[in-house]
Design a protein around this motif. Sequence first.
Motif, PDB file in Angstrom:
ATOM      1  N   LYS A 457       0.812  -1.216   0.000  1.00 32.34           N
ATOM      2  CA  LYS A 457       0.000   0.000   0.000  1.00 32.34           C
ATOM      3  C   LYS A 457       0.847   1.268   0.000  1.00 32.34           C
ATOM      4  O   LYS A 457       0.285   2.376  -0.074  1.00 32.34           O
ATOM      5  N   VAL A 458       2.162   1.118   0.100  1.00 37.69           N
ATOM      6  CA  VAL A 458       3.017   2.296   0.248  1.00 37.69           C
ATOM      7  C   VAL A 458       2.768   3.313  -0.843  1.00 37.69           C
ATOM      8  O   VAL A 458       2.611   4.511  -0.591  1.00 37.69           O
ATOM      9  N   ALA A 459       2.684   2.849  -2.076  1.00 35.27           N
ATOM     10  CA  ALA A 459       2.500   3.786  -3.194  1.00 35.27           C
ATOM     11  C   ALA A 459       1.099   4.366  -3.239  1.00 35.27           C
ATOM     12  O   ALA A 459       0.868   5.385  -3.892  1.00 35.27           O
ATOM     13  N   HIS A 460       0.145   3.745  -2.548  1.00 36.00           N
ATOM     14  CA  HIS A 460      -1.252   4.170  -2.611  1.00 36.00           C
ATOM     15  C   HIS A 460      -1.706   4.883  -1.339  1.00 36.00           C
ATOM     16  O   HIS A 460      -2.906   5.017  -1.098  1.00 36.00           O
ATOM     17  N   GLY A 461      -0.793   5.316  -0.526  1.00 32.92           N
ATOM     18  CA  GLY A 461      -1.144   6.037   0.695  1.00 32.92           C
ATOM     19  C   GLY A 461      -0.394   5.560   1.915  1.00 32.92           C
ATOM     20  O   GLY A 461      -0.323   6.267   2.920  1.00 32.92           O
ATOM     21  N   GLY A 462       0.170   4.342   1.853  1.00 35.95           N
ATOM     22  CA  GLY A 462       0.922   3.847   2.988  1.00 35.95           C
ATOM     23  C   GLY A 462       2.161   4.662   3.300  1.00 35.95           C
ATOM     24  O   GLY A 462       2.702   4.587   4.405  1.00 35.95           O
ATOM     25  N   TRP A 463       2.598   5.476   2.319  1.00 42.28           N
ATOM     26  CA  TRP A 463       3.752   6.350   2.559  1.00 42.28           C
ATOM     27  C   TRP A 463       3.462   7.383   3.644  1.00 42.28           C
ATOM     28  O   TRP A 463       4.389   7.879   4.300  1.00 42.28           O
ATOM     29  N   LEU A 464       2.170   7.708   3.825  1.00 39.22           N
ATOM     30  CA  LEU A 464       1.820   8.769   4.771  1.00 39.22           C
ATOM     31  C   LEU A 464       2.211   8.421   6.207  1.00 39.22           C
ATOM     32  O   LEU A 464       2.978   9.176   6.833  1.00 39.22           O
ATOM     33  N   PRO A 465       1.713   7.308   6.777  1.00 42.03           N
ATOM     34  CA  PRO A 465       2.124   7.016   8.159  1.00 42.03           C
ATOM     35  C   PRO A 465       3.607   6.709   8.287  1.00 42.03           C
ATOM     36  O   PRO A 465       4.216   7.012   9.318  1.00 42.03           O
ATOM     37  N   LEU A 466       4.197   6.105   7.246  1.00 43.02           N
ATOM     38  CA  LEU A 466       5.631   5.839   7.306  1.00 43.02           C
ATOM     39  C   LEU A 466       6.433   7.133   7.320  1.00 43.02           C
ATOM     40  O   LEU A 466       7.416   7.262   8.062  1.00 43.02           O
ATOM     41  N   THR A 467       6.000   8.097   6.510  1.00 39.71           N
ATOM     42  CA  THR A 467       6.687   9.394   6.486  1.00 39.71           C
ATOM     43  C   THR A 467       6.532  10.111   7.820  1.00 39.71           C
ATOM     44  O   THR A 467       7.494  10.661   8.378  1.00 39.71           O
ATOM     45  N   MET A 468       5.289  10.097   8.344  1.00 39.01           N
ATOM     46  CA  MET A 468       5.062  10.723   9.642  1.00 39.01           C
ATOM     47  C   MET A 468       5.904  10.052  10.718  1.00 39.01           C
ATOM     48  O   MET A 468       6.508  10.718  11.570  1.00 39.01           O
ATOM     49  N   GLY A 469       5.957   8.717  10.691  1.00 42.13           N
ATOM     50  CA  GLY A 469       6.749   7.993  11.675  1.00 42.13           C
ATOM     51  C   GLY A 469       8.225   8.321  11.562  1.00 42.13           C
ATOM     52  O   GLY A 469       8.905   8.513  12.571  1.00 42.13           O
ATOM     53  N   ALA A 470       8.726   8.391  10.318  1.00 43.50           N
ATOM     54  CA  ALA A 470      10.150   8.695  10.115  1.00 43.50           C
ATOM     55  C   ALA A 470      10.489  10.099  10.600  1.00 43.50           C
ATOM     56  O   ALA A 470      11.527  10.319  11.235  1.00 43.50           O
ATOM     57  N   VAL A 471       9.603  11.057  10.318  1.00 39.97           N
ATOM     58  CA  VAL A 471       9.837  12.440  10.762  1.00 39.97           C
ATOM     59  C   VAL A 471       9.849  12.518  12.285  1.00 39.97           C
ATOM     60  O   VAL A 471      10.748  13.113  12.897  1.00 39.97           O
ATOM     61  N   LEU A 472       8.844  11.906  12.917  1.00 38.71           N
ATOM     62  CA  LEU A 472       8.761  11.967  14.372  1.00 38.71           C
ATOM     63  C   LEU A 472       9.906  11.195  15.025  1.00 38.71           C
ATOM     64  O   LEU A 472      10.437  11.613  16.062  1.00 38.71           O
ATOM     65  N   PHE A 473      10.291  10.064  14.428  1.00 40.37           N
ATOM     66  CA  PHE A 473      11.436   9.310  14.952  1.00 40.37           C
ATOM     67  C   PHE A 473      12.709  10.157  14.884  1.00 40.37           C
ATOM     68  O   PHE A 473      13.507  10.182  15.827  1.00 40.37           O
ATOM     69  N   THR A 474      12.879  10.881  13.782  1.00 43.01           N
ATOM     70  CA  THR A 474      14.044  11.754  13.638  1.00 43.01           C
ATOM     71  C   THR A 474      14.035  12.859  14.692  1.00 43.01           C
ATOM     72  O   THR A 474      15.062  13.165  15.304  1.00 43.01           O
ATOM     73  N   LEU A 475      12.863  13.451  14.914  1.00 45.95           N
ATOM     74  CA  LEU A 475      12.761  14.505  15.924  1.00 45.95           C
ATOM     75  C   LEU A 475      13.058  13.963  17.327  1.00 45.95           C
ATOM     76  O   LEU A 475      13.775  14.594  18.111  1.00 45.95           O
ATOM     77  N   MET A 476      12.489  12.792  17.639  1.00 48.57           N
ATOM     78  CA  MET A 476      12.683  12.221  18.974  1.00 48.57           C
ATOM     79  C   MET A 476      14.148  11.871  19.221  1.00 48.57           C
ATOM     80  O   MET A 476      14.697  12.164  20.296  1.00 48.57           O
ATOM     81  N   THR A 477      14.783  11.234  18.241  1.00 47.22           N
ATOM     82  CA  THR A 477      16.188  10.859  18.432  1.00 47.22           C
ATOM     83  C   THR A 477      17.104  12.075  18.389  1.00 47.22           C
ATOM     84  O   THR A 477      18.125  12.107  19.075  1.00 47.22           O
ATOM     85  N   THR A 478      16.730  13.086  17.596  1.00 45.52           N
ATOM     86  CA  THR A 478      17.521  14.312  17.566  1.00 45.52           C
ATOM     87  C   THR A 478      17.469  15.015  18.918  1.00 45.52           C
ATOM     88  O   THR A 478      18.484  15.508  19.427  1.00 45.52           O
ATOM     89  N   TRP A 479      16.288  15.078  19.490  1.00 49.05           N
ATOM     90  CA  TRP A 479      16.150  15.707  20.809  1.00 49.05           C
ATOM     91  C   TRP A 479      16.973  14.966  21.852  1.00 49.05           C
ATOM     92  O   TRP A 479      17.695  15.569  22.649  1.00 49.05           O
ATOM     93  N   LYS A 480      16.874  13.645  21.829  1.00 45.74           N
ATOM     94  CA  LYS A 480      17.614  12.843  22.804  1.00 45.74           C
ATOM     95  C   LYS A 480      19.119  13.015  22.629  1.00 45.74           C
ATOM     96  O   LYS A 480      19.854  13.253  23.606  1.00 45.74           O
ATOM     97  N   ARG A 481      19.587  12.906  21.389  1.00 42.67           N
ATOM     98  CA  ARG A 481      21.019  13.036  21.124  1.00 42.67           C
ATOM     99  C   ARG A 481      21.517  14.449  21.418  1.00 42.67           C
ATOM    100  O   ARG A 481      22.602  14.642  21.967  1.00 42.67           O
ATOM    101  N   GLY A 482      20.709  15.453  21.066  1.00 39.75           N
ATOM    102  CA  GLY A 482      21.093  16.833  21.340  1.00 39.75           C
ATOM    103  C   GLY A 482      21.241  17.093  22.822  1.00 39.75           C
ATOM    104  O   GLY A 482      22.171  17.777  23.253  1.00 39.75           O
ATOM    105  N   ARG A 483      20.347  16.532  23.611  1.00 45.93           N
ATOM    106  CA  ARG A 483      20.444  16.703  25.063  1.00 45.93           C
ATOM    107  C   ARG A 483      21.689  16.018  25.613  1.00 45.93           C
ATOM    108  O   ARG A 483      22.325  16.503  26.538  1.00 45.93           O
ATOM    109  N   GLU A 484      22.019  14.852  25.026  1.00 45.82           N
ATOM    110  CA  GLU A 484      23.225  14.163  25.477  1.00 45.82           C
ATOM    111  C   GLU A 484      24.471  14.990  25.160  1.00 45.82           C
ATOM    112  O   GLU A 484      25.380  15.111  25.997  1.00 45.82           O
ATOM    113  N   LEU A 485      24.516  15.574  23.949  1.00 48.48           N
ATOM    114  CA  LEU A 485      25.658  16.413  23.586  1.00 48.48           C
ATOM    115  C   LEU A 485      25.744  17.640  24.474  1.00 48.48           C
ATOM    116  O   LEU A 485      26.830  18.021  24.936  1.00 48.48           O
ATOM    117  N   LEU A 486      24.602  18.271  24.715  1.00 49.05           N
ATOM    118  CA  LEU A 486      24.593  19.459  25.560  1.00 49.05           C
ATOM    119  C   LEU A 486      25.022  19.105  26.977  1.00 49.05           C
ATOM    120  O   LEU A 486      25.798  19.834  27.607  1.00 49.05           O
TER     121      LEU A 486
END
Length: 661
Positions: A457-486
Amino acid sequence: MSSDPSSPGPGSPSSASSAAPVSSPSGSHRVHPRDAGPLPLARLAPLALGALGIVYGDIGTSPLYALRDCFSGEHGITPTPANVLGVLSLVFWSLIIVISVKYLGFVMRADNRGEGGILALLALVVQRGGGAGGGARRMVLLTLGLFGAALLYGDGVITPAVSVLSAVEGLAVATPFFTPYVLPIALVILLALFLVQRRGTGGIGRVFGPMMVVWFTVLAVLGVHELARNPSVLQAVVPTHAVGFFARNGWHGFLVLGAVFLVVTGGEALYADMGHFGYRPIRLAWFVLVLPALLLNYFGQGALLLRDPSVATNPFFHMAPDWALYPLVALATAATVIASQALISGVFSLTRQAIQLGYWPRLEVVHTSAEEQGQIYLPGVNFALLLGVVAVVLGFRSSGALTAAYGIAVTATMAITTCLAYVVARERWGVRRSIAVPVLITFLAIDLAFFGANFVKVAHGGWLPLTMGAVLFTLMTTWKRGRELLGSKLRSGAIPLKDLLESFGDNAPHRVPGTAIFMTGNPEIAPSAMLHNLKHNKVLHEQTLLLTIATEDVPHVPSSERVTVESLPLGMRRITARYGFMEDPSIPDILKRCREKGLPFNVMSTSFFLGRETLIVSKNPGMAMWREAIFVWMSRNARSATAFFRIPPNRVVEMGAQVEL
């Protein structure tokens, strides 16, 4: 690990709410209080009724669109008698194996002090992340759990849209006159749903359970009515019909699994909402009412399809007599609103857990009930969900098109839950490998089969939740890693508290009247705000307190363990306040508990010294510059420590510094 309020700038590790979990003796496994012993029916029945309104909304509204998509969706199959029996067999055994056995029999036993959900499970798993190879193993588990949690946000956007749209589309079954108005009506209902979130769900929640009893009763009655006309459809319970379905249809039959999966999409909700009721009431509601009603309705729809295959475009509403269509649409709409409410509340709860565990910046959390701690409202998250839901409704325009985007995120999360629950079974329950591995393989094979069928279903709409998940995963891990660096940057220039106190010798700083509270994430390190105060003002207050707020890897910390007070040289004291990841740190609460421990002070003569860092993107090793830029942006938009910890704003002194990441 403890939070780090020593420098409560939004990007700082000082945010107690942004802390990673800590292991503690209180983190030992403990079942939900309602499951600790036998419950009389007089207590169990009301809890089961409440579970109907909160837990079963998602899975309870699947009959609106599940079989419809099996026979008329993107990969729909011709509703021949053999195919109808084959699909019904898959539906029956999916509900039995995935919901009854996997979730209610296995996964829901993996509770974190009675709380469920993938982040609660993740916190339970990583407590045992040590040992040989523990670091790499822990990182893999953390990555899986975080990605599964990120995917659930996509579910929180798609479920309200597809559920409400599928209910309102029943009007078009009644008469084509309503066809042009389906989209506007659905948008109005969804807009109203999100606007009332700020008022809380306490009052509405009292009618959710009884309303869902009516809904499941209607599902059963509609099913029985059709079954009485064609009871031969019940032979689909024999699993050979499912096997024959795949043998006849091959690849096409496998793709139909993507639609069959819609009948079990509420499985994660059962687990996530376990903390509200305990697993016994949830099990009672499932086996006494929900499962029988769902099976009767699905088999009733199958009986109708055997009699009239032309109704495959919407078999659910065609089960109803003409006079009952409008009341059924109204009831279905109410049920889908309840299902949507459960998902929205679940996203609020998931976000608060992410904040407390250190994977998301501080956000405004509003408690909408003085009695129920779990009833919360996050304005920023609510607005983002509203925008997302409106966007997908306008973009996909029908529930049939939206189901193409539905499923892939939930299947991935279910597979991740299976893996994490296996770790709990092996390491916390001591289940032998010879037993645990076959169970893991069985459940994971089913999860991956559903995932594979949905992946197309990825080409027919399944890309939407996967994209949202990838964006939010990136934000969550960026926040965590940024706090560790700080945190690493701040620690590199930090001075151990013991060394600072010893350096005074007989030349103690001048003491001034009043109380000063310095917030610090590491109780062994001198707070940066204290060092700045000594450097520039060269004084200490008569009563100097060092406050550390720690978020532990359990949902709730007992009141008796909340606050501890330790004496230090020069009359200073170290205060440690512990909170679970389902609780909100509160300075007024901490101060109240300090008074109860014999530490009196006047709030009006108390100053709170906070550090605030101005973050600067640099080329230093650590993170890519684009991720550093994201971290800085998230930091600037996080809620202030003063507001988050409910510190009296007129008592705060902030001391800043610039930090290159």
